[in-house]
Design an enzyme around this catalytic site. Structure first.
Site, PDB file in Angstrom:
ATOM      1  N   HIS A 116     -35.250  55.137  59.541  1.00  0.00           N
ATOM      2  CA  HIS A 116     -34.645  56.189  58.724  1.00  0.00           C
ATOM      3  C   HIS A 116     -33.724  55.592  57.671  1.00  0.00           C
ATOM      4  O   HIS A 116     -33.638  56.085  56.558  1.00  0.00           O
ATOM      5  CB  HIS A 116     -33.836  57.148  59.610  1.00  0.00           C
ATOM      6  CG  HIS A 116     -34.699  58.003  60.472  1.00  0.00           C
ATOM      7  ND1 HIS A 116     -34.858  59.346  60.244  1.00  0.00           N
ATOM      8  CD2 HIS A 116     -35.468  57.708  61.543  1.00  0.00           C
ATOM      9  CE1 HIS A 116     -35.683  59.839  61.151  1.00  0.00           C
ATOM     10  NE2 HIS A 116     -36.062  58.867  61.954  1.00  0.00           N
ATOM     11  N   HIS A 122     -48.270  51.810  64.575  1.00  0.00           N
ATOM     12  CA  HIS A 122     -47.955  52.987  65.389  1.00  0.00           C
ATOM     13  C   HIS A 122     -47.879  54.248  64.511  1.00  0.00           C
ATOM     14  O   HIS A 122     -47.563  55.325  65.008  1.00  0.00           O
ATOM     15  CB  HIS A 122     -46.649  52.784  66.149  1.00  0.00           C
ATOM     16  CG  HIS A 122     -45.413  52.867  65.299  1.00  0.00           C
ATOM     17  ND1 HIS A 122     -45.292  52.229  64.091  1.00  0.00           N
ATOM     18  CD2 HIS A 122     -44.245  53.533  65.472  1.00  0.00           C
ATOM     19  CE1 HIS A 122     -44.097  52.497  63.568  1.00  0.00           C
ATOM     20  NE2 HIS A 122     -43.445  53.283  64.381  1.00  0.00           N
ATOM     21  N   ASP A 155     -29.979  62.575  56.264  1.00  0.00           N
ATOM     22  CA  ASP A 155     -31.186  62.586  57.085  1.00  0.00           C
ATOM     23  C   ASP A 155     -31.391  63.941  57.772  1.00  0.00           C
ATOM     24  O   ASP A 155     -30.434  64.627  58.129  1.00  0.00           O
ATOM     25  CB  ASP A 155     -31.067  61.492  58.147  1.00  0.00           C
ATOM     26  CG  ASP A 155     -32.390  61.175  58.797  1.00  0.00           C
ATOM     27  OD1 ASP A 155     -33.011  60.176  58.381  1.00  0.00           O
ATOM     28  OD2 ASP A 155     -32.806  61.919  59.710  1.00  0.00           O
TER      29      ASP A 155
END
Ligand code: UDP
Length: 476
Positions: free
Chosen positions: A19, A360, A116
């Site tokens: 992030h 991933h 965020d």
């Protein structure tokens, strides 16, 4: 109205690499477009961020309450090494930064804050001061649209069918029920706080000023449009933000130090790659925080070996319980490199020797793979990674799914994917048949579009200017 330099934007990244890194890049981009930019962070992260930002970007530092939450000192930049229990506390510790955030807004008085999605509480604090808050999701349009579509159908799923078809999207997207988590069902589990947090995230989103997206228009035009039509959140697509590091990364590639990707055993790994033929190496990495059981790592080790390809494999777990047998390291000598710790991912992906990426499907990794023009083997674990997999495999058609079927935040919660599945997927991606060639061609085309989007006059470049102009009109 003033110019861009009259506009002061405060960026407050969430303290997890996946992030933080892209939001810091975004801050740099807004500074490059002339805005006055401050990044708010904690001491240990400031040490990481400082060497990567130009002097025009200010850093403002607030303490992190490690002791108060029983967390190791300075863990704020190493959340990936925390146990799964401690990660819960870690996220709670971040939520406790309300008070310092409030004080910082009072002192700095920015015109706008970009925070965020996992910090929904920043919305109320900013709103009380009349400061618009822009959300950073860290993901793409496709996954936002797919999760909306899931929300619309989750109450009337056919109990007898393992597959769900997400309704109303531009492409026919099917997923296993086990690949999607219904957060409302987390009540009473250790992840309950996550459900609580996500409820808050959803609640404040429509009240926010809008959202900045680390994506670009040409990558997913149908989904940019779908999102515009189906939601009330304004968005700006300004990515891929990691491309702003390209020049810096190239410069420091052999020098060591400098860019944010240069921690760890960078030099050794790149030197090893220098000795390999173009496009011959598979790079396997599962983001900043993904742990696996020893049984799963053993299968991965055997699968990579059986693929017959050279590989660089980043293993985050400590310990060696997973090594399949005594002869393993000997057999892969010269052909396989196991990296323990932090790999210089951007540099590896862009190294000429690398020809495929086992990922991933974290959005940063996915986008970095896209920018490097690589075909992908997709191995999603949790979060929105299963949506991203569908996007890479079904929409962009640059990925081959390994066959990961169960969403789980914990390593034990995911059934082991056998070596043979990884072997087959790697062979398909690295093959020299027509299918593999087409996939490679599409990957290269997509990378070209990404570069064009961030160049002067490109769609992402223009979008940053558009947002800055709008903010100047409204707030500066
Ligand atoms: N990364 C890296 N080295 C590593 C692991 C990860 O540089 O060994 C970087 C990677 O380039 C990406 C970020 O960390 O920018 C991981 O973000 P992503 O969204 O892919 O996954 P997350 O860590 O959030 O699951």
């Amino acid at each position: 109205h003033g110019g861009a330099s009259d506009l002061h934007i405060l960026f407050f990244p969430f303290m997890m690499q996946g992030h933080m890194l892209p939001l810091v890049d975004m801050a740099k981009l807004f500074a490059a477009h002339g805005a006055a930019v401050t990044i708010l962070t904690t001491p240990a992260n400031a040490d990481i961020i400082r060497p990567t930002i130009p002097c025009s970007v200010q850093l403002h530092i607030i303490p992190f309450p490690s002791a108060q939450f029983g967390l190791p000192q300075g863990c704020e930049n190493r959340s990936s090494i925390l146990s799964e229990d401690l990660r819960v506390k870690f996220i709670q510790a971040i939520s406790s930064l309300r008070h310092p955030f409030d004080e910082v807004l009072t002192v700095l008085r920015p015109h706008c804050v970009v925070t965020d999605m996992f910090m929904p509480w920043t919305h109320q604090i900013a709103a009380a001061k009349g400061i618009p808050r822009i959300i950073f999701h860290g993901t793409n349009y496709f996954s936002l649209c797919a999760s909306q579509a899931f929300n619309r159908c989750r109450h009337n799923l056919d109990a007898g069918k393992p597959l769900i078809e997400l309704p109303g999207l531009p492409h026919r997207i099917q997923m296993l029920k086990t690949q999607i988590i219904d957060f409302e069902k987390l009540a009473g589990t250790p992840m309950e706080f996550m459900a609580e947090l996500l409820r808050e995230v959803k609640e404040v989103e429509p009240k926010s000023y809008g959202a900045v997206m680390n994506s670009f228009y040409e990558l997913e035009p149908d989904y940019v449009q779908w999102h515009q039509e189906e939601t009330t959140t304004k968005t700006w697509h300004v990515g891929p933000v990691s491309l702003c590091n390209k020049a810096a990364a190239e410069k420091s590639a052999r020098g060591g130090g400098g860019g944010q990707q240069m921690q760890g055993n960078a030099g050794e790994c790149l030197k090893w790659l220098d000795g390999k033929p173009a496009g011959s190496v598979v790079y396997a990495c599962f983001g900043s925080g993904s742990l696996f059981t020893a049984a799963q790592l053993r299968e991965m080790a055997l699968g990579l070996e059986a693929s017959g390809q050279a590989f660089v494999w980043v293993v985050r777990n400590a310990g060696d319980e997973w090594v399949p047998d005594q002869g393993y390291y000997e057999r892969i000598e010269g052909r396989g490199m196991v990296v323990r710790g932090w790999a210089p991912q951007l540099l590896i992906l862009n190294h000429a020797a690398v020809g495929g990426f086992v990922t991933h499907c974290g959005w940063n990794s996915s986008l970095e793979g896209i920018c490097a023009g690589l075909p992908l083997v997709t191995w999603p674990l949790y979060a929105e990674q299963f949506y991203n997999e569908r996007f890479l495999v079904e929409v962009l058609k640059i990925g081959v799914a390994v066959g990961s079927e169960v969403f789980s935040f914990t390593q034990e919660g995911r059934p082991v994917v056998e070596a043979a599945k990884l072997e087959v997927a790697v062979r398909r991606v690295m093959g020299d048949d027509e299918e593999a060639g087409e996939r490679r061609r599409r990957a290269r085309e997509t990378a070209k579009m990404a570069r064009t989007a961030v160049e002067e006059g490109g769609s992402s470049y223009m979008e940053i200017d558009r947002l800055i102009r709008e903010l100047i009109e409204e707030c500066a």
